[in-house]
Design an enzyme around this catalytic site. Structure first.
Site, PDB file in Angstrom:
ATOM      1  N   LYS A  18       0.844  -1.212   0.000  1.00 36.42           N
ATOM      2  CA  LYS A  18       0.000   0.000   0.000  1.00 36.42           C
ATOM      3  C   LYS A  18       0.871   1.250   0.000  1.00 36.42           C
ATOM      4  O   LYS A  18       2.038   1.231   0.384  1.00 36.42           O
ATOM      5  CB  LYS A  18      -0.942   0.040   1.208  1.00 36.42           C
ATOM      6  CG  LYS A  18      -0.284   0.066   2.599  1.00 36.42           C
ATOM      7  CD  LYS A  18       0.129   1.439   3.098  1.00 36.42           C
ATOM      8  CE  LYS A  18       0.900   1.380   4.407  1.00 36.42           C
ATOM      9  NZ  LYS A  18       1.577   2.598   4.807  1.00 36.42           N
ATOM     10  N   ASP A 145      -2.457  -1.670   9.916  1.00 34.88           N
ATOM     11  CA  ASP A 145      -2.569  -1.704   8.455  1.00 34.88           C
ATOM     12  C   ASP A 145      -3.101  -3.035   7.922  1.00 34.88           C
ATOM     13  O   ASP A 145      -3.303  -3.187   6.717  1.00 34.88           O
ATOM     14  CB  ASP A 145      -1.190  -1.471   7.805  1.00 34.88           C
ATOM     15  CG  ASP A 145      -0.691  -0.047   7.991  1.00 34.88           C
ATOM     16  OD1 ASP A 145      -1.524   0.853   8.235  1.00 34.88           O
ATOM     17  OD2 ASP A 145       0.528   0.161   7.894  1.00 34.88           O
TER      18      ASP A 145
HETATM   19  O1  C5P Z   1      -0.378  -1.129  14.499  1.00 36.27           O
HETATM   20  P1  C5P Z   1       1.050  -1.359  14.171  1.00 36.27           P
HETATM   21  O2  C5P Z   1       1.632  -2.542  14.875  1.00 36.27           O
HETATM   22  O3  C5P Z   1       1.351  -1.357  12.709  1.00 36.27           O
HETATM   23  O4  C5P Z   1       1.813  -0.102  14.746  1.00 36.27           O
HETATM   24  C1  C5P Z   1       3.202  -0.050  14.890  1.00 36.27           C
HETATM   25  C2  C5P Z   1       3.560   1.160  15.722  1.00 36.27           C
HETATM   26  O5  C5P Z   1       3.308   2.351  14.955  1.00 36.27           O
HETATM   27  C3  C5P Z   1       2.771   1.327  16.981  1.00 36.27           C
HETATM   28  O6  C5P Z   1       3.355   0.612  18.052  1.00 36.27           O
HETATM   29  C4  C5P Z   1       2.823   2.825  17.211  1.00 36.27           C
HETATM   30  O7  C5P Z   1       4.079   3.197  17.764  1.00 36.27           O
HETATM   31  C5  C5P Z   1       2.796   3.371  15.803  1.00 36.27           C
HETATM   32  N1  C5P Z   1       1.444   3.751  15.356  1.00 36.27           N
HETATM   33  C6  C5P Z   1       0.821   4.841  15.916  1.00 36.27           C
HETATM   34  N2  C5P Z   1      -0.431   5.205  15.500  1.00 36.27           N
HETATM   35  C7  C5P Z   1      -1.056   4.491  14.546  1.00 36.27           C
HETATM   36  C8  C5P Z   1      -0.441   3.373  13.959  1.00 36.27           C
HETATM   37  C9  C5P Z   1       0.816   3.014  14.384  1.00 36.27           C
HETATM   38  O8  C5P Z   1       1.386   5.518  16.775  1.00 36.27           O
HETATM   39  N3  C5P Z   1      -2.263   4.889  14.154  1.00 36.27           N
END
Ligand code: C5P
Length: 332
Positions: A18, A145
């Site tokens: 993406k 994601d």
């Molecule tokens: O959800 P995911 O594991 O992909 O997120 C990885 C990191 O990215 C989270 O631990 C956070 O630090 C950051 N993040 C965030 N806000 C979001 C998505 C991700 O702060 N909406």
């Protein structure tokens, strides 16, 4: 319990990368995440995620990025398979094989795509036939994601990016991706974004009218102008040489350029295939991008491409015991 005698020997799901056409980031939430107003587009760079019954849970990664991906219990695809098994009460381990073409730690959600592929492929292998809603809930549990990798197309994301609404847009867009030889950690980029904005009043994110208008009209020039990413200053702060990548792309015919997600990949929108070839050559010849990929979007989300039937019991008959090649990275 054990699954109801599935007759499939292996299932392969294809999953897209993406790009975020727009990524508005709100202030940090108490849980450490950030509310987003984002527009995702799935693009035609894919991983293929295959699952087959095995004696033990395991994973093999193939392809040029294999050495960058953990091939152990921390792998998001393996976690996805085990989460679905636990959720539906199945105790049938699988071996996962990922043929990886999506760059790693690149801001293109390759790990999330693999998790979406593992959910879909295991669901088919085990004959669970989960509803879309169940798969989406599990996807959101695995990462912000992951739901979009299931959905694909072009979609608005809110909340952590996991609450999706498809965007009915027109147009097929041609992208050139300038890859970087180092990765960026998503949490570090969000933390840098917070650091750069410390002391500023950061509003709750809202989608822009210009992005929606551009997508509705299918106007690539307008879309190029509307691209925006609140994480871009943070990615540039951590990796200042991305400025030159952006400059080189914009000086060589791109309609717009943007750091993809948390970076470091830089995505350029161009008007057609010929321009994409010209830009790919310019980016590599100038030495600013060690490698370049081209793709169109939007493309569909995770989907099954092969489901091989056959007797169970000969674990590994569909490649589990086959050679992984020099780049193969495997464990069980
Ligand atoms: O959800 P995911 O594991 O992909 O997120 C990885 C990191 O990215 C989270 O631990 C956070 O630090 C950051 N993040 C965030 N806000 C979001 C998505 C991700 O702060 N909406």
């Amino acid at each position: 319990m054990s699954s109801a005698a599935p007759s499939l020997r292996s299932v392969t799901a294809r999953v897209p990368a993406k790009v975020n056409l727009e990524l508005m980031v709100g202030p940090p939430r108490p849980d450490g995440f950030h509310n987003l107003a984002t527009v995702f587009q799935a693009v035609g760079l894919h991983d293929d995620v295959s699952v087959e019954p095995a004696e033990d849970w395991g994973i093999t990664i193939n392809g040029p990025y294999a050495h960058l991906v953990p091939a152990d219990g921390t792998n998001l695809a393996l976690r996805a398979a085990r989460l679905l098994a636990e959720e539906v009460g199945i105790d049938d381990p699988v071996h996962i094989t990922i043929d990886k073409d999506i760059p790693v730690a690149a801001g293109m959600a390759g790990g999330s795509a693999d998790a979406a592929g593992a959910l879909l492929a295991c669901d088919a292998l085990w004959g669970v036939l989960s509803s879309k809603a169940v798969l989406e809930d599990l996807a959101a549990e695995l990462g912000s994601d992951v739901p979009f990798a299931l959905l694909g197309g072009t979609a608005m994301g809110s909340g952590r990016g996991d609450q999706l609404a498809p965007v009915l847009g027109r147009g097929r867009y041609t992208w050139v991706f300038a890859l970087c030889d180092v990765g960026l950690s998503t949490p570090k980029v969000y933390a840098e974004c917070d650091r750069l904005r410390a002391g500023l009043r950061v509003p709750e994110p809202t989608p822009s009218a210009s992005m929606m208008t551009a997508l509705r009209s299918g106007d690539a020039v307008a879309l190029g102008r509307a691209l925006s990413n609140d994480l871009q200053p943070a990615a540039l702060s951590l990796l200042p040489r991305l400025e030159e990548v952006l400059r080189t792309g914009m000086n060589n015919g791109a309609l717009g350029g943007i750091v993809s997600g948390s970076g470091p990949t830089v995505a350029f929108l161009v008007s057609d295939t010929e321009r994409s070839l010209d830009l790919a050559v310019a980016l590599t010849a100038s030495g600013v991008a060690p490698s370049v990929k081209r793709a169109v979007g939007p493309v569909r989300g995770a989907h099954i491409i092969t489901a091989a039937s056959g007797p169970r019991g000969s674990f590994g008959s569909a490649g589990h015991d086959g050679p992984t090649g020099p780049a193969g990275h495997r464990s069980s």
